[in-house]
Motif scaffolding. Structure first.
Motif, PDB file in Angstrom:
ATOM      1  N   GLN A 228       2.152  -0.513  -7.829  1.00  0.00           N
ATOM      2  CA  GLN A 228       3.459  -0.333  -6.954  1.00  0.00           C
ATOM      3  C   GLN A 228       3.109   0.595  -5.770  1.00  0.00           C
ATOM      4  N   GLY A 229       1.971   0.700  -5.346  1.00  0.00           N
ATOM      5  CA  GLY A 229       1.835   1.373  -4.268  1.00  0.00           C
ATOM      6  C   GLY A 229       1.574   2.790  -4.233  1.00  0.00           C
ATOM      7  N   ILE A 230       1.190   3.573  -3.163  1.00  0.00           N
ATOM      8  CA  ILE A 230       1.251   5.077  -3.227  1.00  0.00           C
ATOM      9  C   ILE A 230       2.402   5.773  -3.687  1.00  0.00           C
ATOM     10  N   PHE A 231       3.320   5.285  -2.985  1.00  0.00           N
ATOM     11  CA  PHE A 231       4.528   6.068  -3.086  1.00  0.00           C
ATOM     12  C   PHE A 231       5.718   5.205  -3.999  1.00  0.00           C
TER      13      PHE A 231
ATOM     14  N   VAL B 221       5.484   3.073   6.897  1.00  0.00           N
ATOM     15  CA  VAL B 221       5.062   3.701   8.021  1.00  0.00           C
ATOM     16  C   VAL B 221       3.582   4.764   7.455  1.00  0.00           C
ATOM     17  N   ILE B 222       3.601   5.164   6.261  1.00  0.00           N
ATOM     18  CA  ILE B 222       2.380   5.742   5.880  1.00  0.00           C
ATOM     19  C   ILE B 222       1.458   4.790   5.224  1.00  0.00           C
ATOM     20  N   GLY B 223       1.863   3.546   5.009  1.00  0.00           N
ATOM     21  CA  GLY B 223       1.055   2.678   4.686  1.00  0.00           C
ATOM     22  C   GLY B 223       0.206   2.108   5.729  1.00  0.00           C
ATOM     23  N   SER B 224       1.155   1.871   6.764  1.00  0.00           N
ATOM     24  CA  SER B 224       0.261   1.674   8.261  1.00  0.00           C
ATOM     25  C   SER B 224      -0.913   2.457   8.495  1.00  0.00           C
ATOM     26  N   MET B 225      -0.457   3.918   8.483  1.00  0.00           N
ATOM     27  CA  MET B 225      -1.241   4.709   9.024  1.00  0.00           C
ATOM     28  C   MET B 225      -2.747   4.803   7.834  1.00  0.00           C
TER      29      MET B 225
ATOM     30  N   LEU C 176       0.797  -1.374  -0.016  1.00  0.00           N
ATOM     31  CA  LEU C 176      -0.103  -0.047   0.005  1.00  0.00           C
ATOM     32  C   LEU C 176       0.847   1.280  -0.056  1.00  0.00           C
ATOM     33  N   GLY C 177       1.776   1.225   0.990  1.00  0.00           N
ATOM     34  CA  GLY C 177       2.707   2.406   0.937  1.00  0.00           C
ATOM     35  C   GLY C 177       3.688   2.398  -0.463  1.00  0.00           C
ATOM     36  N   GLY C 178       4.355   1.485  -0.643  1.00  0.00           N
ATOM     37  CA  GLY C 178       5.226   1.377  -1.909  1.00  0.00           C
ATOM     38  C   GLY C 178       6.410   0.675  -1.306  1.00  0.00           C
ATOM     39  N   ALA C 179       6.770  -0.535  -1.938  1.00  0.00           N
ATOM     40  CA  ALA C 179       7.806  -1.100  -1.587  1.00  0.00           C
ATOM     41  C   ALA C 179       9.246  -0.637  -1.741  1.00  0.00           C
TER      42      ALA C 179
END
Length: 328
Positions: A314-317, A259-263, A249-252
């Motif tokens: 690829q996720g958000i970032f 951290v952003i993905g967890s939030m 979710l945050g980006g591998a």
């Protein structure tokens, strides 16, 4: 709808205990999967041995809190060595098979009736967090801004937890900018090429597995100290899958991606749950009961994650090149 309550619970979820402990677990997964290309499906086991290492050391053996922390970290290192030694010379899917099986074995050992005197069986262990809370600098009371408040015990856990997250992200950033980190990325892309340059691929993989496991085990400490207990079923395979979801979710292979993905992950779960609960109570969704809110929120959040993977895998970032792993 009580939008103030929804807003308050959502903000608390963004910085809450679950965000911290899953963020730490996901940072470890990011080292394994994002940077090195290791398919570790047993991150929950690293969290479990750390949490139980602390609990057993303090409650059963009667040693001080800090020794329990050391025992938990040492247990995570030994687990990485046991898992990595027979598998890291083989293809990535062997590590995946071994780690997911080992995580379930560890959980069942903790849950076993035969070891109930040591691990507490399905009830787990309690009474090992006094040494941690004795260091709490905050006086008894509530702290926060407006309706967003935390009691002094939870605030101490969150302060320590976010410090650990910050330190872990700093360590990952520095290491991945170093020659050591560049070797890990090269192994992810083509380990045969790295081996042809004279690098010991097995050694680098083992170091990555240990580092990611130790950072992930910090999440086990945070869980045990926040809830003043450890139970075996908390460290099931779904914990590892949540961590992978957070990384994707945050980006591998992004330092702040986990951290952003967890939030975002926990904010979505809490926000959807709050809106659905309020809508059901207000009668806006007559065909749904309050009991169904929990499963439905996972369905909706899961649907959103599927759409994310379809339109931005690829996720958000993240970067598509970072997840184009040729498993070996």
């Amino acid at each position: 709808m009580d939008w103030l309550t929804i807003f308050t619970t959502t903000v608390k979820a963004a910085i809450g205990v679950e965000t911290v402990l899953y963020g730490l677990a996901a940072i470890g997964i990011n080292i394994h999967f994002g940077y090195t290309g290791l398919l570790n499906f047993g991150q929950a086991a690293f969290m479990g041995v750390a949490g139980y290492g602390l609990a057993v050391t303090v409650t059963v053996i009667g040693l001080p809190f800090w020794i329990g922390i050391g025992v938990g970290i040492l247990a995570a290192v030994l687990l990485a060595l046991l898992l990595g030694a027979p598998t890291l010379r083989l293809r990535a899917d062997y590590l995946a098979i071994v780690t997911i099986a080992a995580a379930e074995i560890v959980r069942l050992v903790f849950r076993s009736v035969a070891f109930k005197d040591v691990f507490g069986g399905s009830d787990g262990q309690r009474g090992f967090s006094d040494g941690f809370y004795a260091l709490n600098p905050f006086p008894d009371g509530e702290y926060g801004i407006g309706p967003i408040t935390f009691n002094y015990r939870l605030l101490w856990v969150l302060l320590v937890g976010w410090i650990l997250v910050g330190i872990s992200c700093g360590v990952v950033y520095l290491l991945m900018k170093s020659p050591w980190g560049r070797v890990l990325k090269a192994i992810r892309e083509d380990e045969d090429a790295v081996r042809s340059l004279g690098k010991n691929v097995f050694s680098y993989k083992m170091q990555s597995l240990i580092l990611g496991g130790v950072i992930g085990c910090l999440g086990g400490f945070v869980y045990g100290l926040a809830f003043a207990s450890v139970q075996p079923d908390i460290f099931g395979t779904e914990t590892t899958f949540f961590a992978y979801t957070i990384v994707i979710l945050g980006g591998a292979a992004r330092v702040l991606g986990p951290v952003i993905g967890s939030m975002i992950f926990w904010v979505l779960l809490v926000l959807v749950n709050g809106i659905l609960s309020e809508a059901v109570q207000a009668g806006y969704i007559p065909f749904m009961t309050s009991i169904q809110v929990g499963p439905v929120r996972y369905i909706l959040v899961g649907l959103g994650l599927i759409l994310l993977l379809v339109f931005r895998p690829q996720g958000i970032f993240g970067d598509k090149r970072e997840i184009a792993i040729d498993a070996r």
